[in-house]
Motif scaffolding. Sequence first.
Motif, mmCIF file in Angstrom:
data_model
loop_
_atom_site.group_PDB
_atom_site.id
_atom_site.type_symbol
_atom_site.label_atom_id
_atom_site.label_comp_id
_atom_site.label_asym_id
_atom_site.label_seq_id
_atom_site.Cartn_x
_atom_site.Cartn_y
_atom_site.Cartn_z
ATOM 1 N N UNK A 108 35.696 38.746 41.270
ATOM 2 C CA UNK A 108 36.709 37.704 41.453
ATOM 3 C C UNK A 108 36.123 36.446 42.090
ATOM 4 N N UNK A 109 34.966 36.571 42.736
ATOM 5 C CA UNK A 109 34.302 35.394 43.288
ATOM 6 C C UNK A 109 33.355 34.769 42.274
ATOM 7 N N UNK A 110 32.686 35.617 41.490
ATOM 8 C CA UNK A 110 31.734 35.098 40.508
ATOM 9 C C UNK A 110 32.450 34.349 39.398
ATOM 10 N N UNK A 111 33.544 34.910 38.906
ATOM 11 C CA UNK A 111 34.380 34.261 37.893
ATOM 12 C C UNK A 111 35.669 33.889 38.616
ATOM 13 N N UNK A 112 35.820 32.656 38.945
ATOM 14 C CA UNK A 112 36.927 32.236 39.811
ATOM 15 C C UNK A 112 38.244 32.278 39.048
ATOM 16 N N UNK A 113 38.986 33.374 39.242
ATOM 17 C CA UNK A 113 40.290 33.528 38.605
ATOM 18 C C UNK A 113 41.387 32.832 39.392
ATOM 19 N N UNK A 114 41.206 32.707 40.692
ATOM 20 C CA UNK A 114 42.252 32.158 41.553
ATOM 21 C C UNK A 114 42.377 30.655 41.354
ATOM 22 N N UNK A 115 43.610 30.190 41.272
ATOM 23 C CA UNK A 115 43.840 28.764 41.072
ATOM 24 C C UNK A 115 44.039 28.030 42.395
ATOM 25 N N UNK A 116 44.628 28.711 43.355
ATOM 26 C CA UNK A 116 44.885 28.074 44.650
ATOM 27 C C UNK A 116 43.664 28.256 45.558
#
Length: 121
Positions: free
Chosen positions: A89-97
């Motif tokens: 989840x850090x390598x591929x930034x899924x989070x928008x906020x």
Amino acid sequence: MKVAEATLDGIVVPRPEPTPRHAQHLCRDKGFDYPETRAAAEARGYTVHTPHKRQPGDTPAAPPPPHQRHPARRWVVERTNSWHNNFRKLRIRYEKKPENYRGLVVIACVLIVYRLRRLLG
């Protein structure tokens, strides 16, 4: 090279005022070896350490004698970035906020420290 000055101005960690006895060091990558970026860093009080780009036809330099050798500085940063890349989840930034992403970075750091403490005792 284009954002070097903005990056240097955006450093949020307070640092002591550099003196001749206690200089502030900046270790850079070979990719940032430009006269403009060096001048920008030196104008802000940093002592710049950058390995120079090799040109075609250059002979490799001999390693310095052991008494002149300095410890590696960048390895800590590269190692930590590698550990962060183990978290998908850090390598591929899924989070928008940004708040959510920062929270995940904090959780990843806590897990890294916890694992190291368990490993080292």
